[in-house]
Design a protein around this motif. Structure first.
Motif, PDB file in Angstrom:
ATOM      1  N   GLU A 163       8.395   6.158  -9.838  1.00  0.00           N
ATOM      2  CA  GLU A 163       9.014   6.440  -8.538  1.00  0.00           C
ATOM      3  C   GLU A 163       8.065   7.141  -7.565  1.00  0.00           C
ATOM      4  N   SER A 164       7.157   7.958  -8.082  1.00  0.00           N
ATOM      5  CA  SER A 164       6.197   8.605  -7.170  1.00  0.00           C
ATOM      6  C   SER A 164       5.375   7.543  -6.453  1.00  0.00           C
ATOM      7  N   MET A 165       4.983   6.510  -7.191  1.00  0.00           N
ATOM      8  CA  MET A 165       4.199   5.463  -6.542  1.00  0.00           C
ATOM      9  C   MET A 165       5.061   4.689  -5.547  1.00  0.00           C
ATOM     10  N   VAL A 166       6.248   4.324  -6.004  1.00  0.00           N
ATOM     11  CA  VAL A 166       7.138   3.514  -5.177  1.00  0.00           C
ATOM     12  C   VAL A 166       7.490   4.229  -3.860  1.00  0.00           C
ATOM     13  N   ASN A 167       7.671   5.545  -3.945  1.00  0.00           N
ATOM     14  CA  ASN A 167       8.110   6.280  -2.756  1.00  0.00           C
ATOM     15  C   ASN A 167       6.985   6.677  -1.810  1.00  0.00           C
ATOM     16  N   TYR A 168       5.747   6.442  -2.202  1.00  0.00           N
ATOM     17  CA  TYR A 168       4.646   6.796  -1.306  1.00  0.00           C
ATOM     18  C   TYR A 168       4.592   5.777  -0.170  1.00  0.00           C
ATOM     19  N   ASN A 169       4.493   6.287   1.064  1.00  0.00           N
ATOM     20  CA  ASN A 169       4.689   5.367   2.196  1.00  0.00           C
ATOM     21  C   ASN A 169       3.539   4.389   2.444  1.00  0.00           C
ATOM     22  N   ILE A 170       2.333   4.745   1.988  1.00  0.00           N
ATOM     23  CA  ILE A 170       1.212   3.809   2.204  1.00  0.00           C
ATOM     24  C   ILE A 170       0.947   3.058   0.905  1.00  0.00           C
ATOM     25  N   LYS A 171       1.031   1.737   0.957  1.00  0.00           N
ATOM     26  CA  LYS A 171       0.810   0.967  -0.282  1.00  0.00           C
ATOM     27  C   LYS A 171      -0.499   0.181  -0.164  1.00  0.00           C
ATOM     28  N   ASN A 172      -1.547   0.881   0.282  1.00  0.00           N
ATOM     29  CA  ASN A 172      -2.822   0.226   0.489  1.00  0.00           C
ATOM     30  C   ASN A 172      -3.790   0.657  -0.613  1.00  0.00           C
ATOM     31  N   ILE A 173      -4.262  -0.308  -1.407  1.00  0.00           N
ATOM     32  CA  ILE A 173      -5.074   0.067  -2.573  1.00  0.00           C
ATOM     33  C   ILE A 173      -6.483   0.540  -2.206  1.00  0.00           C
ATOM     34  N   GLU A 174      -6.791   0.551  -0.893  1.00  0.00           N
ATOM     35  CA  GLU A 174      -8.075   1.147  -0.512  1.00  0.00           C
ATOM     36  C   GLU A 174      -7.897   2.597  -0.078  1.00  0.00           C
ATOM     37  N   ASN A 175      -6.654   3.024   0.031  1.00  0.00           N
ATOM     38  CA  ASN A 175      -6.363   4.387   0.456  1.00  0.00           C
ATOM     39  C   ASN A 175      -6.554   5.351  -0.728  1.00  0.00           C
TER      40      ASN A 175
END
Ligand SMILES: [Zn+2]
Length: 349
Positions: A201-213
């Motif tokens: 859920e921590s991953m899912v709820n993070y607003n930026i889903k950019n794998i370069e971030n």
């Protein structure tokens, strides 16, 4: 019950340069260093400088190419006597080998993954070759996990995608575990469920889903560590692995060209979540879409006929492991789903 968890945890940019400092602080002055294939050429110099500047001696070093348990046993007993810790840098293979050596010699192991394709780097198990076949063995959970997010951001995209796929599978794994509780009265460890669920859920709820971030990457790394710890807490792979993992293991056996673990697991998670009618199925689908996971697999699709074979084989892979696929009618539902679903048409060719 005694549960060991990593006590040294550093996930940040340029952590590699500070490894000497981290080890010194923990009182590890003499280390055995294991590199994954090709890793010494990439990071050997930086590591040497970092160790030297903190007066850490590398009393043994080797490039690990085999994960055969017979070779590992011989290697373990040929290491010099006075070692404070084992340091493993690279991918899953070198980390699994080092965790097992550490387990045999009862030494702390520091894992430095250079890619994050699955949750194995912080788990208490090791996938090794025994008598020619891959097997999951009990090993040492790392004392330390050090991840340089700068390095992860430069690793091939497929690896990080694979980590995301592996992480999302916690939803379907937990569903299967609870199902096993209801149908065959298997014991569920509530705390392990909580850790595993919070991790995804921590991953899912993070607003930026950019794998370069780098922040998103840092978060995924931490979540994968938590998933490994959930397995340590429950003493089984249940909080991290359900029917979606069985399909992936079966695909490894039947496919001519298996791909990264978490890529196979991610696709299987999407499909299983539909069969389960998992309450989080829309979340799973949208994260796989937003991170570019589906697009990536669509350009490197899995083989449809092999996948179907894997689905049929999956329930036979592990004894006493009840999942949604233990009921034949659910396999039929799954096969009908993949025949008609548009996403499946693009990721299974
Ligand atoms: Zn996995």
């Amino acid at each position: 019950m005694e549960i060991t968890v990593p006590s040294l945890l550093r996930i940040k940019p340029n952590a590699l340069f500070r490894i000497g400092k981290y080890l010194r602080k923990e009182g590890f002055f003499k280390v055995a260093l294991f590199y994954g294939e090709g890793i010494k050429d990439l990071f050997g110099n930086q590591l040497t400088i970092s160790f030297a500047s903190s007066e850490i001696s590398v009393v043994f070093e080797e490039n690990v190419s085999s994960n055969d348990v017979d070779i590992i046993l011989k290697k373990s007993f040929s290491l010099p006597d006075k070692i404070d810790a084992i340091v493993a840098i690279g991918g899953g293979k070198v980390i699994d080998v080092s965790k097992y050596i550490a387990f045999i010699l009862q030494l702390p192991v520091i894992a430095m993954p250079t890619s994050i394709s699955n949750d194995g780097f912080a788990s208490p198990g090791a996938s090794l070759v025994v008598n020619g076949r891959r097997k999951s063995l009990k090993a040492q959970i790392p004392y330390g996990v050090i991840i340089d997010t700068e390095i992860i951001s430069k690793s091939p995209k497929a690896f990080t995608m694979s980590g995301i796929g592996d992480l999302l599978s916690k939803y379907t794994a937990i569903y299967d575990w609870k199902l096993a509780y209801r149908v065959v009265h298997e014991n569920v460890n509530d705390f392990a469920v909580l850790i595993s669920k919070n991790a995804v859920e921590s991953m899912v709820n993070y607003n930026i889903k950019n794998i370069e971030n780098l922040e998103f990457l840092r978060l995924i790394c931490g979540c994968l560590v938590m998933s490994g710890i959930a397995m340590a807490v429950s003493g089984s792979s249940r909080p991290a692995s359900g029917s979606e993992h069985l399909i992936s293991h079966a695909y490894d056996m039947v496919a001519q060209k298996p791909v990264l673990h978490g890529i196979q697991v991610g696709i299987a998670t999407y499909i299983i979540s539909e069969v389960q009618n998992n309450p989080e199925k829309e979340v799973i689908k949208s994260v796989l879409r937003e991170t570019g996971f589906f697009d990536y697999v669509a350009s490197n699709p899995l083989i449809r006929t092999d996948f179907i074979k894997a689905v049929n084989l999956a329930p036979t892979i592990k004894n006493n492991y009840y999942t949604i696929l233990s009921e034949k009618e659910n396999i039929d539902t799954l096969l009908t789903f993949i025949e008609h679903d548009d996403i499946c048409k693009s990721v299974l060719k």
